[in-house]
Enzyme design. Structure first.
Site, mmCIF file in Angstrom:
data_model
loop_
_atom_site.group_PDB
_atom_site.id
_atom_site.type_symbol
_atom_site.label_atom_id
_atom_site.label_comp_id
_atom_site.label_asym_id
_atom_site.label_seq_id
_atom_site.Cartn_x
_atom_site.Cartn_y
_atom_site.Cartn_z
ATOM 1 N N SER A 104 -11.327 10.311 -7.056
ATOM 2 C CA SER A 104 -9.957 9.970 -6.958
ATOM 3 C C SER A 104 -9.053 10.767 -7.778
ATOM 4 C CB SER A 104 -10.135 8.315 -6.967
ATOM 5 O OG SER A 104 -8.915 7.814 -6.291
ATOM 6 N N LYS A 163 -8.714 14.731 -8.134
ATOM 7 C CA LYS A 163 -7.460 15.682 -8.043
ATOM 8 C C LYS A 163 -7.602 16.683 -9.065
ATOM 9 C CE LYS A 163 -4.741 11.486 -6.582
ATOM 10 N NZ LYS A 163 -4.947 11.223 -5.482
ATOM 11 N N TRP A 213 -6.881 5.587 3.115
ATOM 12 C CA TRP A 213 -5.828 5.831 2.259
ATOM 13 C C TRP A 213 -5.842 7.480 1.674
ATOM 14 C CZ3 TRP A 213 -1.154 4.225 1.387
ATOM 15 C CH2 TRP A 213 -0.656 4.286 0.235
ATOM 16 N N HIS A 224 -13.991 3.717 -0.838
ATOM 17 C CA HIS A 224 -13.427 4.366 -1.917
ATOM 18 C C HIS A 224 -14.386 4.035 -3.500
ATOM 19 C CE1 HIS A 224 -10.353 6.981 -3.830
ATOM 20 N NE2 HIS A 224 -10.376 5.957 -4.804
#
Ligand code: GTR
Length: 386
Positions: A223, A227, A314, A365
């Protein structure tokens, strides 16, 4: 603002979440496009990296600081019932704002006699996920499984580099190194860059530890950590592999698709993650001089892995896949195989053939044992571990 017919057409395509062709994206080979790997490394890569520094993640004021120190706080050669040596290392540095540091937790597999390859996890979850005592064992960081497979399992907590909330950048490495006259520049580093900087300092430590093979370290995150792992791998070519787990917006997912989390939304809710200039692209993704397929391409020719979860809309799984797919032309400059088709694979059908790996996991997720199993298999191929 008057919108051209082409923009309207594209907006329609994105809204319905259709596939994007390479033509709708900035050319991954640069502008003007390079035609071979030498040119890519000489001009294409540095120019692309500069665009991400200037407009997205910001510029680090310092890379390896003079006087970087490593202190082994604790060493246990009998950790994990004798399977590993645990080292807890304090990495410290000094800058205009004083002293700072963070703790690196490292399990080295005792069964491996030569320097071992490893995984460096950027932990953005509660510390219980990376418990060095191993009283708590959570699949987010299956250190025993990693060690058993002959890899170093290392991790640090992102908040020790920069807390995940401070809009004044008055803590962690920002407090130590930031020295701006007047306002903070639009391209000053922010939180994600600070965490990635920490990953590079961990790599500095590995270079000093003979039990670790610093040339075979995969940087991994989930998550917001995903990044960060991609940015760390793009910025620091010493990372032999980067792994993005469900990284989504401004991680692996293409910004121009505007699916799930958008640039405007991420800048509103997490204004401290990216540099000030990134806010210029709220609702203006088409004006971004880059898109995220180029971030993935910055890792070439080193292997990269992108993973999504089927219920993680998302993070836009299809946008994550397509970014990985559209990084392909840069890998091909090096004669390397990447993802072959522009269609999202079925869940639980990992693609491990080339230098760009991908899987879509069934479920939510998260970073799970299934995900780690795939990363270990992919690393075995590239790090030549039997
Ligand atoms: C969400 C955020 C995502 C993702 C996630 C996480 O709230 O919108 O970009 O990074 O947090 O880090 O868990």
């Amino acid at each position: 603002m008057k919108r051209s017919g082409r923009h309207l057409l594209l907006a329609g395509l994105f809204a319905s979440g259709q596939l994007m062709t390479g033509q709708e994206l900035p050319n991954v080979l640069g502008d003007p496009p390079v035609s071979n790997s030498k040119e890519w490394l000489k001009t294409g890569r540095p120019k692309t990296l500069e665009l991400f520094r200037k407009h997205v993640y910001g510029r680090n004021p310092v890379e390896r600081p003079d006087g970087l120190k490593f202190q082994v706080l604790k060493e246990d050669p009998e950790a994990m019932e004798g399977a590993a040596t645990l080292k807890e290392v304090r990495i410290s540095y000094r800058g205009v704002g004083g002293e700072g540091g963070f703790k690196l937790i490292v399990f080295v597999p005792n069964a491996v006699k030569e320097p071992a390859p490893g995984f460096l996890l950027i932990c953005n979850r509660d510390r219980s996920n990376i418990d060095p005592t191993r009283r708590e064992k959570i699949d987010f960081w299956p250190a025993e499984m990693i060690v058993k497979r002959g890899y170093v399992a290392a991790t640090f907590h992102n908040s020790e580099l920069s807390t995940d909330q401070d809009l004044s950048f008055n803590n962690g490495v920002h407090q130590v190194f930031d020295d701006y006259e007047g306002d903070r520049p639009g391209d000053a580093w922010a939180t994600i860059a600070a965490w990635a900087w920490g990953a590079s300092r961990a790599l500095d430590y590995f270079e000093s530890d003979e039990s670790v093979d610093a040339d075979r370290i995969a940087v991994i995150g989930h998550s917001r950590g995903g990044k960060t792992a991609l940015w760390a791998g793009a910025n620091d070519e010493r990372f032999a592999m980067a792994i993005s787990n469900n990284s989504g917006c401004t991680g692996a997912a293409l910004a121009r698709r505007r699916q799930g989390e958008t640039v405007a939304r991420i800048n509103k809710v997490f204004p401290h993650w990216f540099c000030g200039n990134y806010k210029n692209f709220d609702e203006r993704e088409d004006k971004l001089p880059v898109d995220q397929h180029q971030l993935i391409a910055l890792i070439a020719p080193r292997p990269v892995y992108v993973a999504s979860a089927s219920q993680d809309a998302w993070a836009d799984p299809e946008g994550e896949y397509l970014a990985a797919y559209h990084a392909g032309p840069v890998y091909r400059l090096f004669g390397l195989k990447s993802l072959e088709v522009a269609t999202l694979p079925e869940p639980q059908k990992p693609l491990h053939e080339g230098h760009v790996g991908y899987h879509l996991r069934e479920g939510k997720h998260d970073l799970t044992a299934y995900d780690w199993t795939q990363y270990l298999a992919f690393a075995d191929r590239h790090f030549m571990v039997k």
